[in-house]
Structures are given as C-alpha cells and as structure tokens.
Design a protein around this motif. Structure first.
Motif: not given
Length: 212
Positions: A109, A113, A116, A166, A170, A173
């Motif tokens: 990744a 990202k 974040t 990834n 997500n 997140s």
C-alpha cells in the motif's frame, strides 16, 4: 495441508506475537511435538458456533514450565488459512487437526494511504485521551494495531479474511471515521451537559428592527 489445531475464541493476525498458557494434556503434547519436530499448528477462530478461518502459528519459546506440566509459551502468527476439514483427534495424537488451505495475502500500500490511517489512529487516541506511541509509516501495516482501534470481535474476524492490504486499510479507515465521528459527538454532548446550570453572561438581544 494438514495441521494440528488449537481452536480458540480469539483472533490473531499475521506477524503478531501469540502468548499462550497451555494446561490441557492434548495441548501439552502438541507443544512438545512442536519442540521435537519443529512443526507449526493452526489456531482456528471459533465464532458463531463454527470454525472457518484461522492463522498458522510457530512456536518461538517455552517461557515457563510448571511442576504440573503446564506451560507458558510464545508463538508467532504466520499465514491465514481457511479450514476445509476438521478431525477432533489427529492420527494417534490427543489433539485435533484438520485440512487447511493457506491463503495468499499482500501487504502493499502507498505510504500516503498508510499515513492517513496513522493520522486517524492518532486522532482517535487523542479524543479518547489514551497514550499513543508514534508509528513509523514504513513499518506499519493493517494488522499492526488491529486489536487497539476498537474493532469488535466480529469486525476483527472480517479483517482477518481480507487478502488485500488496500482493502484492509479501507476497512480500517471506515471504522476510524465512524468511531471518531461518534466519539466527537459524545464529547460535544458531554461539554454541553457540563455547561448546563452554570452562570453565563448572555448578550441582550436587540429587537428594535424586529417586524411582527
């Protein structure tokens, strides 16, 4: 492949240290076989009265052996597997075993990202007023703090089954965003409640131009 199994109502992620207290005879035998034969074993997750996914683990150290034969051991989690078949007794052993399929996972990744996600974790810890140790973005992956971001047992199990880094980031997140939103609203409400009943200065309203 066939693996000895140590079913638990616990979730461990690849790369994680797994401390276990072993007291049943069947698992004492399993640990001894790991020491003698350098075999690995699997920890399938017992959830919703079934076992489908788990993680292969490798014995690292027997830390303490008690007079009763009980042991404190440290293992490390390796690969996620899907359990295809389960035998309550494996061959001529006391412990259970099963046929598993090791799953291919990636850990690629972008640093942007990952940063974040790290920022979101920092924000979450700040809201909760919990001590936070800064993370190195180069060493961080989706499993690094999976147990420490407020995921439910079911959510951790979902995360365990996602093969793409990834997609896992997500997933995390979305969880961080929703949790931070809820906690921020709780803090706002708490402050509102704390202010209630205090003496306050209010600016008087000017109604001179009010039309009725």
């Amino acid at each position: 492949m066939k693996l000895p199994l140590f079913p638990l109502q616990s979730i461990f992620f690849p790369g994680e240290t797994v401390p276990l207290h072993v007291f049943e005879n069947r698992y004492k035998q399993l640990i001894q076989d790991c020491r003698d034969e350098a075999i690995t074993f699997g920890i399938p997750v017992f959830i919703n009265n079934k076992m489908e996914y788990g993680v292969e683990v490798q014995l690292v150290e027997v830390v303490t052996t008690y007079e009763t034969g009980e042991m404190d051991v440290v293992c490390v989690a390796r690969q996620v597997f899907k359990l295809l078949a389960f035998d309550n007794i494996m061959d001529d052993k006391l412990y259970s075993g099963g046929i598993v399929k090791l799953l291919e996972y990636d850990y690629e990744a972008s640093e942007e990202k990952k940063q974040t996600i790290i920022n979101g974790i920092e924000q979450l810890y700040a809201i909760m007023d919990v001590p936070y140790t800064k993370l190195n973005v180069k060493e961080f992956n989706s499993f690094t703090l999976a147990h420490k971001i407020g995921l439910s047992f079911e959510q951790e199990y979902q995360l365990l089954q996602i093969p793409s880094e990834n997609d896992r980031l997500n997933f995390i997140s979305l969880h961080l965003t929703s949790t931070i939103t809820v906690l921020s609203e709780v803090n706002r409400t708490k402050k509102t409640i704390e202010l209630n009943g205090h003496f306050k200065n209010f600016d008087p309203l000017d109604f001179k131009d009010l039309e009725i």
